[in-house]
Write an enzyme that holds these catalytic residues in place. Structure first.
Site, mmCIF file in Angstrom:
data_model
loop_
_atom_site.group_PDB
_atom_site.id
_atom_site.type_symbol
_atom_site.label_atom_id
_atom_site.label_comp_id
_atom_site.label_asym_id
_atom_site.label_seq_id
_atom_site.Cartn_x
_atom_site.Cartn_y
_atom_site.Cartn_z
ATOM 1 N N ASN A 3 -9.580 5.873 8.346
ATOM 2 C CA ASN A 3 -8.721 6.820 7.635
ATOM 3 C C ASN A 3 -8.877 6.774 6.123
ATOM 4 O O ASN A 3 -8.726 7.795 5.444
ATOM 5 C CB ASN A 3 -7.258 6.596 8.019
ATOM 6 C CG ASN A 3 -6.983 6.958 9.461
ATOM 7 O OD1 ASN A 3 -7.647 7.803 10.037
ATOM 8 N ND2 ASN A 3 -6.006 6.294 10.059
ATOM 9 N N PHE A 17 -2.092 3.117 -0.617
ATOM 10 C CA PHE A 17 -2.298 2.707 0.765
ATOM 11 C C PHE A 17 -3.613 3.326 1.244
ATOM 12 O O PHE A 17 -4.054 4.356 0.764
ATOM 13 C CB PHE A 17 -1.121 3.051 1.687
ATOM 14 C CG PHE A 17 0.086 2.189 1.414
ATOM 15 C CD1 PHE A 17 0.262 0.992 2.088
ATOM 16 C CD2 PHE A 17 1.017 2.549 0.457
ATOM 17 C CE1 PHE A 17 1.360 0.175 1.823
ATOM 18 C CE2 PHE A 17 2.104 1.744 0.188
ATOM 19 C CZ PHE A 17 2.265 0.548 0.868
ATOM 20 N N ASN A 21 -4.776 5.004 3.745
ATOM 21 C CA ASN A 21 -4.919 6.361 4.276
ATOM 22 C C ASN A 21 -4.904 7.456 3.213
ATOM 23 O O ASN A 21 -5.188 8.608 3.519
ATOM 24 C CB ASN A 21 -3.846 6.635 5.327
ATOM 25 C CG ASN A 21 -4.014 5.772 6.556
ATOM 26 O OD1 ASN A 21 -4.994 5.044 6.707
ATOM 27 N ND2 ASN A 21 -3.049 5.840 7.454
ATOM 28 N N HIS A 34 -7.705 -5.352 7.027
ATOM 29 C CA HIS A 34 -7.817 -4.073 6.318
ATOM 30 C C HIS A 34 -7.972 -4.267 4.808
ATOM 31 O O HIS A 34 -8.412 -3.367 4.110
ATOM 32 C CB HIS A 34 -6.559 -3.239 6.595
ATOM 33 C CG HIS A 34 -6.805 -1.848 7.079
ATOM 34 N ND1 HIS A 34 -8.047 -1.303 7.318
ATOM 35 C CD2 HIS A 34 -5.915 -0.866 7.388
ATOM 36 C CE1 HIS A 34 -7.912 -0.047 7.743
ATOM 37 N NE2 HIS A 34 -6.631 0.224 7.798
#
Length: 186
Positions: free
Chosen positions: A112, A64, A66, A19
């Protein structure tokens, strides 16, 4: 004036996660082009400088993945950056490891971080989608993106990151098709 965004999670335990490939690209850009030291601003780690006589802002959101759009919205509003001058580097499970797809606009495809950006600034920005491949061994997508690259996979990621850096001048000129073909020919 351009904004380069690398998506990732700021927790040090996540630094080698799939990620976080976007963070790795921003780190490589900062290093290669000797952009200013990263400073915490606008809910992200921000660097500035010039590449090919173009003013560049490069950021790693600290919100983060999201919630990445919050950081980007604050930046573009403060510096008055047009969304068509925003380039987001992020992981994509639907692309084979070591391949890159580039597009302007489009759907978030279930990512996301991209969904957050779309909600905060709209869809009129460029996405540099870096392939991390599909999960193996019955792991879920969430587990896959939060797992570290193997040593062999990391070498592939380093190679594609170097290709991105070598072809950055083409991206700055917004020739997305040429940029994509140069990177994927290696």
């Amino acid at each position: 004036m351009l904004l380069f965004v690398g998506l990732g999670n700021p927790n040090p335990n996540n630094s080698n996660n799939r990620h976080n490939v976007g963070f790795s690209v921003i780190d490589a850009i900062n290093s290669k082009f000797k952009l200013a030291k990263q400073k915490p601003k606008f809910k992200g780690l921000l660097t500035t400088g010039n590449i090919d006589e173009e003013k560049i802002y490069a950021v790693k959101p600290l919100t983060f993945i999201n919630s990445s759009g919050i950081c980007i919205k604050e930046l573009i509003e403060y510096f008055k950056i047009d969304t068509k001058n925003v380039f987001v580097f992020h992981d994509d499970m639907d692309i084979d490891l070591g391949k890159v797809k580039v597009k302007f606009g489009g759907s978030n495809a279930g990512h996301n971080g991209i969904e957050s950006i779309d909600k905060n600034i709209g869809k009129h920005y460029s996405r540099i989608r870096i392939g991390i491949g599909r999960p193996k061994n019955n792991s879920t997508g969430a587990e896959h993106v939060l797992n570290n690259f193997s040593n062999e996979e990391q070498q592939t990621v380093n190679s594609i990151t170097n290709s991105i850096i070598e072809s950055l001048s083409i991206l700055i000129k917004k020739d997305l098709d040429l940029f994509s073909s140069k990177i994927n020919q290696k």
